[in-house]
Design a protein around this motif. Structure first.
Motif, PDB file in Angstrom:
ATOM      1  N   ALA A   5      14.168  18.583  35.500  1.00 18.65           N
ATOM      2  CA  ALA A   5      14.943  17.650  34.226  1.00 18.65           C
ATOM      3  C   ALA A   5      13.369  16.374  34.282  1.00 18.65           C
ATOM      4  O   ALA A   5      13.096  15.639  33.758  1.00 18.65           O
ATOM      5  N   SER A   6      13.395  16.008  36.150  1.00 22.47           N
ATOM      6  CA  SER A   6      12.628  14.739  36.237  1.00 22.47           C
ATOM      7  C   SER A   6      11.204  14.833  35.730  1.00 22.47           C
ATOM      8  O   SER A   6      11.120  14.076  34.241  1.00 22.47           O
ATOM      9  N   PRO A   7      10.427  15.601  35.823  1.00 20.70           N
ATOM     10  CA  PRO A   7       9.263  15.609  35.331  1.00 20.70           C
ATOM     11  C   PRO A   7       9.305  15.939  33.639  1.00 20.70           C
ATOM     12  O   PRO A   7       8.644  15.036  33.020  1.00 20.70           O
ATOM     13  N   GLY A   8      10.154  16.765  33.070  1.00 18.29           N
ATOM     14  CA  GLY A   8      10.390  16.719  31.705  1.00 18.29           C
ATOM     15  C   GLY A   8      11.240  15.069  31.324  1.00 18.29           C
ATOM     16  O   GLY A   8      10.143  14.987  30.185  1.00 18.29           O
ATOM     17  N   LEU A  10      10.246  12.245  32.906  1.00 20.42           N
ATOM     18  CA  LEU A  10       8.518  11.394  32.537  1.00 20.42           C
ATOM     19  C   LEU A  10       7.945  11.743  31.067  1.00 20.42           C
ATOM     20  O   LEU A  10       6.920  11.242  31.200  1.00 20.42           O
ATOM     21  N   LEU A  11       7.746  13.290  31.760  1.00 17.96           N
ATOM     22  CA  LEU A  11       6.675  13.354  29.943  1.00 17.96           C
ATOM     23  C   LEU A  11       7.120  13.491  29.029  1.00 17.96           C
ATOM     24  O   LEU A  11       6.471  12.492  27.802  1.00 17.96           O
ATOM     25  N   VAL A  12       8.684  12.664  28.480  1.00 18.92           N
ATOM     26  CA  VAL A  12       8.967  12.676  27.735  1.00 18.92           C
ATOM     27  C   VAL A  12       8.861  10.768  27.127  1.00 18.92           C
ATOM     28  O   VAL A  12       8.457  10.214  25.877  1.00 18.92           O
ATOM     29  N   ALA A  13       9.070  10.547  28.408  1.00 22.23           N
ATOM     30  CA  ALA A  13       8.336   8.970  28.208  1.00 22.23           C
ATOM     31  C   ALA A  13       7.073   8.605  28.089  1.00 22.23           C
ATOM     32  O   ALA A  13       7.070   7.535  27.147  1.00 22.23           O
ATOM     33  N   LEU A  14       6.170   9.095  28.672  1.00 24.13           N
ATOM     34  CA  LEU A  14       4.859   8.840  28.398  1.00 24.13           C
ATOM     35  C   LEU A  14       4.751   9.536  26.812  1.00 24.13           C
ATOM     36  O   LEU A  14       3.475   8.335  26.383  1.00 24.13           O
ATOM     37  N   CYS A  15       5.515  10.372  26.489  1.00 27.92           N
ATOM     38  CA  CYS A  15       4.586  10.688  25.312  1.00 27.92           C
ATOM     39  C   CYS A  15       4.976  10.035  24.236  1.00 27.92           C
ATOM     40  O   CYS A  15       4.778   9.379  23.585  1.00 27.92           O
ATOM     41  N   ALA A  16       6.550   9.335  24.252  1.00 25.95           N
ATOM     42  CA  ALA A  16       6.837   8.770  23.370  1.00 25.95           C
ATOM     43  C   ALA A  16       5.994   6.581  23.608  1.00 25.95           C
ATOM     44  O   ALA A  16       5.969   6.490  22.439  1.00 25.95           O
ATOM     45  N   ALA A  17       5.885   6.415  24.579  1.00 24.87           N
ATOM     46  CA  ALA A  17       5.549   5.596  24.611  1.00 24.87           C
ATOM     47  C   ALA A  17       4.405   5.215  23.743  1.00 24.87           C
ATOM     48  O   ALA A  17       3.871   4.149  23.163  1.00 24.87           O
ATOM     49  N   THR A  18       3.517   6.475  24.674  1.00 25.66           N
ATOM     50  CA  THR A  18       1.860   6.531  23.366  1.00 25.66           C
ATOM     51  C   THR A  18       1.879   6.775  22.329  1.00 25.66           C
ATOM     52  O   THR A  18       1.014   6.090  21.947  1.00 25.66           O
ATOM     53  N   GLY A  19       3.284   7.652  21.656  1.00 24.27           N
ATOM     54  CA  GLY A  19       3.392   7.579  20.216  1.00 24.27           C
ATOM     55  C   GLY A  19       3.903   6.227  19.778  1.00 24.27           C
ATOM     56  O   GLY A  19       3.205   5.851  18.979  1.00 24.27           O
ATOM     57  N   ALA A  55      17.848  21.465  30.407  1.00 20.14           N
ATOM     58  CA  ALA A  55      18.782  21.530  30.824  1.00 20.14           C
ATOM     59  C   ALA A  55      19.654  19.901  29.931  1.00 20.14           C
ATOM     60  O   ALA A  55      20.937  20.165  29.631  1.00 20.14           O
ATOM     61  N   ALA A  56      18.988  19.633  29.180  1.00 17.10           N
ATOM     62  CA  ALA A  56      19.578  18.180  28.623  1.00 17.10           C
ATOM     63  C   ALA A  56      20.511  18.524  27.035  1.00 17.10           C
ATOM     64  O   ALA A  56      20.747  18.157  26.972  1.00 17.10           O
ATOM     65  N   PHE A  57      19.353  19.097  26.036  1.00 17.24           N
ATOM     66  CA  PHE A  57      19.332  20.099  25.103  1.00 17.24           C
ATOM     67  C   PHE A  57      18.477  20.801  24.282  1.00 17.24           C
ATOM     68  O   PHE A  57      17.730  21.016  24.491  1.00 17.24           O
ATOM     69  N   THR A  58      19.475  21.560  24.392  1.00 12.93           N
ATOM     70  CA  THR A  58      18.626  22.937  23.656  1.00 12.93           C
ATOM     71  C   THR A  58      19.230  22.574  22.328  1.00 12.93           C
ATOM     72  O   THR A  58      19.650  22.946  21.897  1.00 12.93           O
TER      73      THR A  58
END
Length: 191
Positions: A5-8, A10-19, A55-58
């Motif tokens: 979950a943690s790397p996931g 971080l990837l969500v945050a990176l992609c959302a900030a980039t968007g 694990a957070a949302f399917t």
């Protein structure tokens, strides 16, 4: 996306900030820059949504078909733009194709668990990994500062003497593209 979950996140945050930054770049005075920023904003937010840990949302099963349709349409738009304008739109086409590919793989996997046999990942994944590795390395090299050119002055950026906003700065656009390339590599490697 599966995995820890943690790397996931971080990837969500990176992609959302980039968007979000790409949305700000859409205010540019340059039409071509606005067009590219719009495609990159869609890619950033789409990657952020796809990277949410399972694990957070399917997501419901239809979500993957929706991703494939949205990024298939984005790929067609990128193909049209590449034929009309050339240049960076070919990369948008490959990126949209990679998103469609990942959505199809995720839709076809039972409970989104990927079990590869001894043969390793599919050839398409390998080709996309090679492409995005090369793209990340090339984009990273283009971000390296050049202190001076033969004439002794600072390197020209091609933007002239006009005052540009921080959304029009080419090095920030490259950093945005670099972060999305790295995120794409992480998502493909997790397949």
């Amino acid at each position: 996306m599966h995995g820890p979950a943690s790397p996931g996140w971080l990837l969500v945050a990176l992609c959302a900030a980039t968007g979000a930054y790409c949305l700000l770049r859409m205010r540019s005075r340059d039409e071509e820059a606005r067009r590219a920023a719009g495609g990159e904003a869609l890619m950033g937010f789409g990657m952020a949504a796809m990277a949410v840990p399972a694990a957070a949302f399917t997501p419901p099963a239809w979500t993957w078909a929706a991703y494939a349709a949205v990024f298939g349409a984005a790929g067609l738009r990128a193909l049209w733009a590449a034929a009309r304008y050339g240049g960076h739109h070919l990369h948008h086409l490959v990126g949209a194709g990679a998103m469609v590919y990942m959505a199809v793989v995720m839709a076809g996997s039972p409970a989104h668990a990927h079990a590869h046999g001894a043969s390793g990942p599919p050839a398409a994944t390998g080709v996309l990994l090679l492409y995005f590795t090369g793209y990340v390395l090339l984009t990273g090299v283009r971000l390296l500062p050049v202190a001076a050119v033969a004439g002794g002055g600072p390197r020209a950026t091609g933007w002239g003497d006009r005052a540009t906003g921080w959304g029009d700065r080419p090095e920030l656009a490259r950093a945005c593209r670099l972060s999305m390339g790295i995120a794409m590599l992480a998502m493909l490697a997790a397949m």
